[in-house]
Design a protein around this motif. Structure first.
Motif, PDB file in Angstrom:
ATOM      1  N   ARG A 119      37.904  44.837  31.203  1.00 43.79           N
ATOM      2  CA  ARG A 119      37.050  45.552  31.664  1.00 43.79           C
ATOM      3  C   ARG A 119      35.820  45.502  31.040  1.00 43.79           C
ATOM      4  O   ARG A 119      34.795  45.258  31.824  1.00 43.79           O
ATOM      5  N   PRO A 120      35.585  45.468  29.848  1.00 45.29           N
ATOM      6  CA  PRO A 120      34.301  45.455  29.063  1.00 45.29           C
ATOM      7  C   PRO A 120      33.434  43.834  29.481  1.00 45.29           C
ATOM      8  O   PRO A 120      32.314  43.934  29.508  1.00 45.29           O
ATOM      9  N   LYS A 121      34.419  43.208  29.641  1.00 43.83           N
ATOM     10  CA  LYS A 121      33.852  41.741  29.973  1.00 43.83           C
ATOM     11  C   LYS A 121      33.462  41.234  31.513  1.00 43.83           C
ATOM     12  O   LYS A 121      32.989  40.550  31.780  1.00 43.83           O
ATOM     13  N   SER A 122      34.102  42.109  32.369  1.00 43.58           N
ATOM     14  CA  SER A 122      34.107  41.942  33.928  1.00 43.58           C
ATOM     15  C   SER A 122      32.776  42.470  34.210  1.00 43.58           C
ATOM     16  O   SER A 122      32.118  43.122  33.848  1.00 43.58           O
ATOM     17  N   TYR A 123      32.502  41.461  35.330  1.00 42.21           N
ATOM     18  CA  TYR A 123      31.277  41.625  36.120  1.00 42.21           C
ATOM     19  C   TYR A 123      31.452  42.752  37.277  1.00 42.21           C
ATOM     20  O   TYR A 123      30.509  43.059  37.944  1.00 42.21           O
ATOM     21  N   ALA A 124      32.775  43.347  37.638  1.00 42.65           N
ATOM     22  CA  ALA A 124      33.021  44.074  38.676  1.00 42.65           C
ATOM     23  C   ALA A 124      32.175  45.309  38.445  1.00 42.65           C
ATOM     24  O   ALA A 124      32.298  45.721  37.254  1.00 42.65           O
ATOM     25  N   ALA A 125      31.840  45.857  39.679  1.00 45.71           N
ATOM     26  CA  ALA A 125      31.343  47.163  39.556  1.00 45.71           C
ATOM     27  C   ALA A 125      32.327  48.508  39.276  1.00 45.71           C
ATOM     28  O   ALA A 125      31.864  49.361  38.428  1.00 45.71           O
ATOM     29  N   GLU A 126      33.265  48.117  39.906  1.00 43.92           N
ATOM     30  CA  GLU A 126      34.342  49.082  39.572  1.00 43.92           C
ATOM     31  C   GLU A 126      35.858  48.484  38.887  1.00 43.92           C
ATOM     32  O   GLU A 126      35.789  47.218  38.946  1.00 43.92           O
ATOM     33  N   PHE A 127      36.539  49.508  38.359  1.00 48.00           N
ATOM     34  CA  PHE A 127      37.813  48.905  38.031  1.00 48.00           C
ATOM     35  C   PHE A 127      38.581  48.291  39.068  1.00 48.00           C
ATOM     36  O   PHE A 127      39.301  47.226  38.673  1.00 48.00           O
ATOM     37  N   GLY A 129      37.731  46.124  40.898  1.00 42.76           N
ATOM     38  CA  GLY A 129      37.199  44.726  41.142  1.00 42.76           C
ATOM     39  C   GLY A 129      37.789  43.813  39.932  1.00 42.76           C
ATOM     40  O   GLY A 129      38.156  42.888  40.000  1.00 42.76           O
ATOM     41  N   THR A 130      37.940  44.597  38.697  1.00 38.11           N
ATOM     42  CA  THR A 130      38.641  44.005  37.621  1.00 38.11           C
ATOM     43  C   THR A 130      40.068  43.606  37.898  1.00 38.11           C
ATOM     44  O   THR A 130      40.355  42.528  37.572  1.00 38.11           O
ATOM     45  N   VAL A 131      40.549  44.497  38.568  1.00 39.91           N
ATOM     46  CA  VAL A 131      42.043  44.311  38.984  1.00 39.91           C
ATOM     47  C   VAL A 131      42.140  43.107  39.814  1.00 39.91           C
ATOM     48  O   VAL A 131      42.977  42.117  39.850  1.00 39.91           O
ATOM     49  N   MET A 132      41.065  42.884  41.162  1.00 40.92           N
ATOM     50  CA  MET A 132      41.075  42.039  41.865  1.00 40.92           C
ATOM     51  C   MET A 132      40.867  40.613  41.054  1.00 40.92           C
ATOM     52  O   MET A 132      41.343  39.625  41.341  1.00 40.92           O
ATOM     53  N   GLU A 133      40.110  40.539  40.010  1.00 41.50           N
ATOM     54  CA  GLU A 133      39.635  39.479  39.113  1.00 41.50           C
ATOM     55  C   GLU A 133      40.766  38.954  38.630  1.00 41.50           C
ATOM     56  O   GLU A 133      41.268  37.647  38.629  1.00 41.50           O
ATOM     57  N   LEU A 135      43.962  39.525  39.526  1.00 39.59           N
ATOM     58  CA  LEU A 135      44.880  38.834  40.424  1.00 39.59           C
ATOM     59  C   LEU A 135      44.572  37.613  41.062  1.00 39.59           C
ATOM     60  O   LEU A 135      45.145  36.610  41.297  1.00 39.59           O
ATOM     61  N   GLY A 136      43.192  37.352  41.094  1.00 40.68           N
ATOM     62  CA  GLY A 136      42.795  35.759  41.196  1.00 40.68           C
ATOM     63  C   GLY A 136      43.140  35.077  40.591  1.00 40.68           C
ATOM     64  O   GLY A 136      43.414  33.794  40.584  1.00 40.68           O
ATOM     65  N   THR A 137      43.183  35.472  39.048  1.00 41.04           N
ATOM     66  CA  THR A 137      43.600  34.668  37.975  1.00 41.04           C
ATOM     67  C   THR A 137      45.327  34.210  38.319  1.00 41.04           C
ATOM     68  O   THR A 137      45.486  32.924  37.661  1.00 41.04           O
ATOM     69  N   CYS A 138      45.930  35.335  38.551  1.00 37.12           N
ATOM     70  CA  CYS A 138      47.273  35.015  38.875  1.00 37.12           C
ATOM     71  C   CYS A 138      47.597  33.658  39.942  1.00 37.12           C
ATOM     72  O   CYS A 138      48.631  33.360  39.810  1.00 37.12           O
ATOM     73  N   VAL A 139      46.703  33.981  40.833  1.00 35.18           N
ATOM     74  CA  VAL A 139      46.886  32.905  41.954  1.00 35.18           C
ATOM     75  C   VAL A 139      46.695  31.590  41.371  1.00 35.18           C
ATOM     76  O   VAL A 139      47.517  30.764  41.625  1.00 35.18           O
ATOM     77  N   SER A 140      45.646  31.433  40.556  1.00 36.48           N
ATOM     78  CA  SER A 140      45.249  30.243  40.045  1.00 36.48           C
ATOM     79  C   SER A 140      46.321  29.675  39.009  1.00 36.48           C
ATOM     80  O   SER A 140      46.720  28.473  38.934  1.00 36.48           O
ATOM     81  N   ILE A 141      47.106  30.461  38.321  1.00 37.41           N
ATOM     82  CA  ILE A 141      48.296  30.288  37.488  1.00 37.41           C
ATOM     83  C   ILE A 141      49.387  29.975  38.115  1.00 37.41           C
ATOM     84  O   ILE A 141      50.171  29.015  37.744  1.00 37.41           O
ATOM     85  N   GLY A 142      49.668  30.717  39.246  1.00 36.28           N
ATOM     86  CA  GLY A 142      50.660  30.231  40.102  1.00 36.28           C
ATOM     87  C   GLY A 142      51.741  31.395  39.886  1.00 36.28           C
ATOM     88  O   GLY A 142      53.083  31.093  40.291  1.00 36.28           O
ATOM     89  N   CYS A 143      51.566  32.684  39.322  1.00 38.66           N
ATOM     90  CA  CYS A 143      52.593  33.477  39.183  1.00 38.66           C
ATOM     91  C   CYS A 143      52.567  34.638  40.345  1.00 38.66           C
ATOM     92  O   CYS A 143      51.774  34.688  40.994  1.00 38.66           O
ATOM     93  N   THR A 144      53.720  35.435  40.326  1.00 37.11           N
ATOM     94  CA  THR A 144      53.811  36.316  41.492  1.00 37.11           C
ATOM     95  C   THR A 144      53.847  37.809  40.757  1.00 37.11           C
ATOM     96  O   THR A 144      54.120  37.908  39.564  1.00 37.11           O
ATOM     97  N   ILE A 145      53.405  38.721  41.598  1.00 36.55           N
ATOM     98  CA  ILE A 145      53.346  40.199  41.014  1.00 36.55           C
ATOM     99  C   ILE A 145      54.390  40.922  41.597  1.00 36.55           C
ATOM    100  O   ILE A 145      54.443  41.158  42.940  1.00 36.55           O
ATOM    101  N   GLN A 154      46.152  41.535  46.778  1.00 40.73           N
ATOM    102  CA  GLN A 154      44.914  41.758  47.041  1.00 40.73           C
ATOM    103  C   GLN A 154      44.463  42.169  48.403  1.00 40.73           C
ATOM    104  O   GLN A 154      43.411  43.029  48.646  1.00 40.73           O
ATOM    105  N   LYS A 155      45.123  41.834  49.538  1.00 39.35           N
ATOM    106  CA  LYS A 155      44.751  42.289  50.606  1.00 39.35           C
ATOM    107  C   LYS A 155      45.207  43.634  50.913  1.00 39.35           C
ATOM    108  O   LYS A 155      44.689  44.714  51.407  1.00 39.35           O
ATOM    109  N   LYS A 156      46.139  44.049  50.495  1.00 35.67           N
ATOM    110  CA  LYS A 156      46.812  45.365  50.360  1.00 35.67           C
ATOM    111  C   LYS A 156      45.798  46.518  49.605  1.00 35.67           C
ATOM    112  O   LYS A 156      45.637  47.626  50.161  1.00 35.67           O
ATOM    113  N   ILE A 157      45.340  46.026  48.534  1.00 35.62           N
ATOM    114  CA  ILE A 157      44.472  46.748  47.991  1.00 35.62           C
ATOM    115  C   ILE A 157      42.902  46.985  48.831  1.00 35.62           C
ATOM    116  O   ILE A 157      42.585  47.993  48.815  1.00 35.62           O
TER     117      ILE A 157
END
Length: 166
Positions: A119-127, A129-133, A135-145, A154-157
């Motif tokens: 959160r302190p490092k994120s550019y997102a305005a709200e929390f 947005g940080t969760v979405m960031e 999740l985007g990293t999870c996409v690039s790594i290739g893991c599932t939630i 992300q779509k459900k959020i």
């Protein structure tokens, strides 16, 4: 050439670099960063190696604070290494195994914990947005939630089906 500035013992210098956990970086990589402040690269490398215990085989970002010829190393929180650490994979030999697929799964609670650290490092305005960031990293790594694709989460959020509370 301008005259060389006198060394200020009270000055604080910062060195930022990416290193592999529990491995000392090459002295050739450290020398251009350490020499201007009068620090021996070998000693800085040993301090980095000691400070990155618990991150074996994972590429992480470190901050080296140099004051009075003493260095203090700190691991910086970045989403990729935190997600890989949450997957609890066995350490690998970086020289032998290449292009590793991180196809494990983590829980949504772990994603939220990582987002709180980021959160302190994120550019997102709200929390959210940080969760979405993260999740985007999870996409690039290739893991599932929880066995579901991070893109689906992300779509459900976005649609409001999943509530994210700080």
């Amino acid at each position: 050439m301008p005259p060389k500035a006198a060394f200020d013992p009270n000055a604080v210098h910062f060195i930022y670099m990416k290193v592999v956990g529990e491995e000392a970086p090459a002295a050739a990589a450290l020398a251009p960063k350490c020499s201007p402040i009068g620090m021996p690269p070998k000693k800085v490398g040993e301090d980095i190696q000691k400070a990155t215990k618990g991150w074996k085989g994972i590429k992480i970002e470190v901050e080296v604070k140099v004051a009075n010829k003493q260095c203090e190393v700190r691991v910086l929180n970045t989403a990729g290494p935190l997600v890989i650490k949450a997957l609890k994979e066995a350490p690998r030999d970086r020289k032998k195994t290449k292009n590793v697929l991180h196809n494990g799964k983590i829980t949504m609670d772990q994603v939220i914990e990582i987002a709180k650290l980021m959160r302190p490092k994120s550019y997102a305005a709200e929390f959210v947005g940080t969760v979405m960031e993260v999740l985007g990293t999870c996409v690039s790594i290739g893991c599932t939630i929880d066995g579901v694709s991070p893109k689906e989460i992300q779509k459900k959020i976005t649609l409001g089906e999943i509530e994210v509370a700080e």
